[in-house]
Design a protein around this motif. Structure first.
Motif, mmCIF file in Angstrom:
data_model
loop_
_atom_site.group_PDB
_atom_site.id
_atom_site.type_symbol
_atom_site.label_atom_id
_atom_site.label_comp_id
_atom_site.label_asym_id
_atom_site.label_seq_id
_atom_site.Cartn_x
_atom_site.Cartn_y
_atom_site.Cartn_z
ATOM 1 N N ILE A 160 -7.959 -6.237 1.800
ATOM 2 C CA ILE A 160 -8.214 -6.843 0.493
ATOM 3 C C ILE A 160 -7.972 -5.826 -0.633
ATOM 4 O O ILE A 160 -7.908 -4.628 -0.390
ATOM 5 C CB ILE A 160 -9.662 -7.386 0.393
ATOM 6 C CG1 ILE A 160 -10.682 -6.229 0.464
ATOM 7 C CG2 ILE A 160 -9.933 -8.417 1.480
ATOM 8 C CD1 ILE A 160 -12.111 -6.653 0.138
ATOM 9 N N ASN A 161 -7.858 -6.375 -1.855
ATOM 10 C CA ASN A 161 -7.835 -5.535 -3.059
ATOM 11 C C ASN A 161 -6.726 -4.484 -3.021
ATOM 12 O O ASN A 161 -6.927 -3.330 -3.379
ATOM 13 C CB ASN A 161 -9.211 -4.851 -3.240
ATOM 14 C CG ASN A 161 -9.357 -4.194 -4.595
ATOM 15 O OD1 ASN A 161 -8.760 -4.628 -5.578
ATOM 16 N ND2 ASN A 161 -10.136 -3.119 -4.645
ATOM 17 N N GLY A 162 -5.540 -4.911 -2.593
ATOM 18 C CA GLY A 162 -4.452 -3.951 -2.480
ATOM 19 C C GLY A 162 -3.215 -4.330 -3.268
ATOM 20 O O GLY A 162 -3.142 -5.391 -3.902
ATOM 21 N N GLU A 163 -2.249 -3.449 -3.231
ATOM 22 C CA GLU A 163 -0.906 -3.722 -3.746
ATOM 23 C C GLU A 163 -0.049 -4.012 -2.509
ATOM 24 O O GLU A 163 0.512 -3.105 -1.896
ATOM 25 C CB GLU A 163 -0.373 -2.506 -4.503
ATOM 26 C CG GLU A 163 1.054 -2.669 -5.009
ATOM 27 C CD GLU A 163 1.587 -1.385 -5.624
ATOM 28 O OE1 GLU A 163 1.611 -1.285 -6.859
ATOM 29 O OE2 GLU A 163 1.939 -0.466 -4.842
ATOM 30 N N VAL A 164 -0.008 -5.274 -2.140
ATOM 31 C CA VAL A 164 0.701 -5.671 -0.913
ATOM 32 C C VAL A 164 2.162 -5.915 -1.247
ATOM 33 O O VAL A 164 2.518 -6.921 -1.867
ATOM 34 C CB VAL A 164 0.063 -6.925 -0.286
ATOM 35 C CG1 VAL A 164 0.830 -7.316 0.980
ATOM 36 C CG2 VAL A 164 -1.413 -6.673 0.032
ATOM 37 N N VAL A 165 3.005 -4.979 -0.859
ATOM 38 C CA VAL A 165 4.447 -5.067 -1.112
ATOM 39 C C VAL A 165 5.049 -5.848 0.048
ATOM 40 O O VAL A 165 5.335 -5.306 1.111
ATOM 41 C CB VAL A 165 5.069 -3.658 -1.222
ATOM 42 C CG1 VAL A 165 6.545 -3.766 -1.605
ATOM 43 C CG2 VAL A 165 4.311 -2.822 -2.248
ATOM 44 N N THR A 166 5.240 -7.149 -0.157
ATOM 45 C CA THR A 166 5.597 -8.024 0.971
ATOM 46 C C THR A 166 7.028 -7.833 1.465
ATOM 47 O O THR A 166 7.319 -8.056 2.630
ATOM 48 C CB THR A 166 5.427 -9.504 0.584
ATOM 49 O OG1 THR A 166 6.367 -9.842 -0.451
ATOM 50 C CG2 THR A 166 4.006 -9.779 0.116
ATOM 51 N N VAL A 167 7.943 -7.427 0.577
ATOM 52 C CA VAL A 167 9.378 -7.329 0.900
ATOM 53 C C VAL A 167 9.895 -8.681 1.401
ATOM 54 O O VAL A 167 10.788 -8.747 2.250
ATOM 55 C CB VAL A 167 9.676 -6.211 1.922
ATOM 56 C CG1 VAL A 167 11.154 -5.823 1.863
ATOM 57 C CG2 VAL A 167 8.835 -4.953 1.658
ATOM 58 N N ASP A 168 9.301 -9.772 0.908
ATOM 59 C CA ASP A 168 9.834 -11.082 1.260
ATOM 60 C C ASP A 168 11.057 -11.372 0.396
ATOM 61 O O ASP A 168 11.540 -10.496 -0.339
ATOM 62 C CB ASP A 168 8.758 -12.162 1.118
ATOM 63 C CG ASP A 168 8.297 -12.384 -0.331
ATOM 64 O OD1 ASP A 168 8.885 -11.769 -1.255
ATOM 65 O OD2 ASP A 168 7.341 -13.152 -0.532
ATOM 66 N N GLU A 169 11.553 -12.585 0.470
ATOM 67 C CA GLU A 169 12.793 -12.917 -0.227
ATOM 68 C C GLU A 169 12.706 -12.708 -1.726
ATOM 69 O O GLU A 169 13.683 -12.368 -2.390
ATOM 70 C CB GLU A 169 13.163 -14.380 0.076
ATOM 71 C CG GLU A 169 14.522 -14.796 -0.453
ATOM 72 C CD GLU A 169 14.884 -16.216 -0.076
ATOM 73 O OE1 GLU A 169 16.011 -16.644 -0.385
ATOM 74 O OE2 GLU A 169 14.040 -16.906 0.529
ATOM 75 N N LYS A 170 11.493 -12.884 -2.285
ATOM 76 C CA LYS A 170 11.302 -12.746 -3.728
ATOM 77 C C LYS A 170 10.612 -11.436 -4.107
ATOM 78 O O LYS A 170 10.239 -11.242 -5.266
ATOM 79 C CB LYS A 170 10.490 -13.937 -4.249
ATOM 80 C CG LYS A 170 11.205 -15.270 -4.085
ATOM 81 C CD LYS A 170 10.379 -16.415 -4.656
ATOM 82 C CE LYS A 170 11.114 -17.749 -4.517
ATOM 83 N NZ LYS A 170 10.307 -18.880 -5.057
ATOM 84 N N ASN A 171 10.428 -10.540 -3.146
ATOM 85 C CA ASN A 171 9.740 -9.262 -3.384
ATOM 86 C C ASN A 171 8.375 -9.462 -4.039
ATOM 87 O O ASN A 171 7.982 -8.724 -4.955
ATOM 88 C CB ASN A 171 10.596 -8.334 -4.267
ATOM 89 C CG ASN A 171 11.728 -7.697 -3.496
ATOM 90 O OD1 ASN A 171 11.638 -7.500 -2.293
ATOM 91 N ND2 ASN A 171 12.808 -7.380 -4.189
ATOM 92 N N ARG A 172 7.635 -10.445 -3.547
ATOM 93 C CA ARG A 172 6.329 -10.732 -4.130
ATOM 94 C C ARG A 172 5.311 -9.636 -3.824
ATOM 95 O O ARG A 172 5.350 -9.024 -2.761
ATOM 96 C CB ARG A 172 5.810 -12.075 -3.612
ATOM 97 C CG ARG A 172 6.543 -13.284 -4.202
ATOM 98 C CD ARG A 172 6.010 -14.587 -3.675
ATOM 99 N NE ARG A 172 6.300 -14.724 -2.247
ATOM 100 C CZ ARG A 172 6.014 -15.822 -1.544
ATOM 101 N NH1 ARG A 172 5.425 -16.857 -2.143
ATOM 102 N NH2 ARG A 172 6.315 -15.882 -0.269
ATOM 103 N N ILE A 173 4.420 -9.429 -4.770
ATOM 104 C CA ILE A 173 3.308 -8.500 -4.599
ATOM 105 C C ILE A 173 2.045 -9.330 -4.455
ATOM 106 O O ILE A 173 1.694 -10.123 -5.346
ATOM 107 C CB ILE A 173 3.175 -7.541 -5.795
ATOM 108 C CG1 ILE A 173 4.523 -6.841 -6.079
ATOM 109 C CG2 ILE A 173 2.070 -6.524 -5.530
ATOM 110 C CD1 ILE A 173 5.049 -6.010 -4.942
ATOM 111 N N ALA A 174 1.352 -9.169 -3.333
ATOM 112 C CA ALA A 174 0.124 -9.921 -3.072
ATOM 113 C C ALA A 174 -1.077 -8.984 -3.152
ATOM 114 O O ALA A 174 -0.941 -7.786 -3.442
ATOM 115 C CB ALA A 174 0.202 -10.605 -1.713
ATOM 116 N N GLU A 175 -2.250 -9.548 -2.865
ATOM 117 C CA GLU A 175 -3.488 -8.775 -2.951
ATOM 118 C C GLU A 175 -4.122 -8.551 -1.586
ATOM 119 O O GLU A 175 -4.727 -7.509 -1.339
ATOM 120 C CB GLU A 175 -4.487 -9.518 -3.842
ATOM 121 C CG GLU A 175 -5.823 -8.822 -4.020
ATOM 122 C CD GLU A 175 -6.816 -9.673 -4.799
ATOM 123 O OE1 GLU A 175 -7.950 -9.223 -5.000
ATOM 124 O OE2 GLU A 175 -6.453 -10.809 -5.189
#
Length: 539
Positions: free
Chosen positions: A8-23
């Protein structure tokens, strides 16, 4: 469904198709079951869930090193290190060799690795005579950092059957003094063939593999593309599989079918045996068939179309004729292998592209993902052909960080198209980064730093036109590596359903000053849903 682990509470660099940043990210067993905000992930948390607060730090997909030498890296750890902090001179190396010889039974090999004459006070190789003074009862060999050149003592040369009357092997040089006597220095195929005699025992290889795996996990690497070792390749593969089955090797392995010694023999043997690229499972899988086409970029022995900048009579070494290369790799392609080659110079790259074109013309195949390992001097005309063919490139950004001075000396303005990551991005060519460890440092964060900054350790710019963004460099060390092994649907990004191979950094990689990326540390590595490394705990 409740998670075993939730970040939790992170900078989740997903590297998905849209380079989304999750939590947040939720993990159940060995798979990712949720990616999103705290509100979205809350439903996966139970009293039994291990909740890890990232406190704003980066969570990335586990790094994928698309080209390193697992066995060599590991067995090197059993020998004398020429990159140890106290090594500053030839005398320092000789002193450590003498100590190692004293600890080693007579007749057994004494080996040193990581040697780079440019980093020593004397700026030279030790001599054969100096190695003889260390011991005449032990065969001794010092391996240059490029793994393409070595220096051996008299006993080592005798064991290998190398004398003043021995002819240079094809694609190799046995260096001689002006009077014809041996210097002890062996280059390219002469160096490779020495390791028919200087190879490690099976027990040593397995011990080294375990040590290498432990270091890779600590560096945040969860998958490697193993580019081969010295000696008979199938034996190293067998030992590697045994070590993986015994959980001594923790990282996932995509095993390139190639050997540093007579690589074409190993390729032919595997082509005749029947297995092809893709055979295996999520832990161990057969990769492409690989040969060597030219030499080392710092040797320098790579094959170039124009002469070296510092020597207008030198175009490097080539291992095979075009016809031989077409035959060896063409047959592997026909049988269903992904194919690749070590090709550093533009001449070698041109020959390999010719080979790909001929193979695909005679036996068309969609989605072949044929590769070029290194592709050092990738001129614009070669890039156009790479794009047209759909070739995957495996460049080594750290080379620019550690070798810039020599690259400028040897290749001049060609440094602007060496490992040209930005050009690849613009042309839509997939480039998966590899360290080539132990030739250079295995640390992926140093590789990302080098690709983003294109500067030496001292801050000297080199080919700044090829700088790429942090996000693109992360992708080259994650998703692109998965693509290069046909695994992009199973790993390489943080998405629901993919393998829970994850790495936590000690700060935000997207917020830190880009000149400080190399200073970022790995805090935690998760592999297959299991935390294998935590810098705060003894595992």
């Amino acid at each position: 469904m409740k998670a075993n682990v939730v970040f939790i509470n992170g900078e989740v660099v997903t590297v998905d198709e849209k380079n989304r940043i999750a939590e947040c990210v939720a993990v159940k067993n060995n798979r990712i079951i949720g990616v999103g905000s705290m509100e979205e992930i809350r439903e996966f948390i139970s009293e039994e869930t291990n909740v890890i607060d990232l406190e704003g730090k980066s969570l990335l997909p586990g790094f994928i090193d698309a080209h390193l030498h697992l066995t060599i890296y590991g067995t090197n750890l059993l020998g004398v290190s020429c990159i140890a902090p106290h090594i500053h001179s030839v005398e320092d190396i000789l002193r450590d060799l003498h100590k190692k010889a004293h600890e080693t039974p007579k007749g057994h090999w004494v080996r040193a690795w990581g040697f780079n004459e440019n980093l020593l006070t004397e700026k030279r190789f030790p001599t054969k005579e100096e190695l003889d003074q260390v011991s005449t009862e032990h065969p001794i060999v010092i391996i240059r950092t490029c793994n393409h050149t070595s220096i051996a003592n008299t006993l080592a040369l005798e064991i290998a059957g190398i004398s003043e009357n021995t002819k240079n092997p094809e694609g190799g040089i046995i260096e001689r003094n002006q009077d014809g006597s041996l210097t002890g220095k062996l280059m390219e195929n002469a160096h490779m063939q020495l390791f028919n005699y200087a190879s490690y025992t099976n027990e040593e290889m397995r011990k080294g593999m375990k040590l290498a795996s432990e270091e890779f996990i600590q560096a945040g690497i969860t998958s490697v593309h193993d580019a081969g070792a010295y000696g008979e390749g199938s034996e190293a593969l067998r030992i590697m599989q045994q070590a993986i089955n015994a959980h001594e090797i923790k990282v996932r392995v995509y095993a390139i079918i190639g050997s540093l010694t007579n690589s074409h023999d190993f390729v032919q043997k595997m082509v005749e045996a029947g297995p092809i690229t893709g055979l295996g499972n999520e832990r161990f899988k057969i990769g492409p068939a690989k040969v060597f086409t030219d030499g080392s970029s710092t040797g320098p022995t790579i094959a170039t179309r124009e002469p070296y900048h510092h020597n207008h009579h030198d175009y490097g070494l080539i291992y095979y004729s075009q016809e031989e290369l077409d035959r060896i790799l063409g047959e592997a392609h026909k049988k269903g292998f992904q194919i690749t080659a070590h090709a550093q110079g533009d001449k070698a790259i041109e020959m390999l592209l010719n080979c790909f074109e001929k193979a695909l013309s005679e036996s068309p195949r969609e989605n072949h993902r044929h590769r070029i390992e290194h592709a050092g001097i990738a001129s614009p005309d070669l890039q156009e052909r790479m794009q047209k063919l759909g070739v995957v490139i495996i460049p080594n950004p750290v080379f620019m960080y550690v070798n810039e001075e020599k690259y400028l000396e040897y290749y001049g303005e060609r440094v602007n198209v060496m490992y040209p990551a930005q050009d690849y991005l613009e042309k839509g060519i997939v480039a998966a980064f590899g360290s080539d460890a132990p030739v250079t440092f295995v640390n992926p964060l140093l590789g990302i730093h080098a690709a983003v900054n294109r500067e030496t350790e001292e801050g000297t710019p080199v080919g700044k036109n090829q700088c790429i963004s942090v996000m693109d460099a992360i992708r080259a060390y994650t998703w692109n590596g998965a693509y290069a092994s046909f695994d992009e649907n199973n790993k390489g990004s943080i998405e629901v359903g993919k393998l829970a191979d994850l790495v936590v950094l000690d700060k935000s990689i997207l917020q830190v000053d880009i000149t400080k990326i190399k200073d970022i540390q790995v805090e935690l590595t998760m592999m297959d849903g299991e935390i294998l490394y935590d810098c705060h705990k003894v595992m």
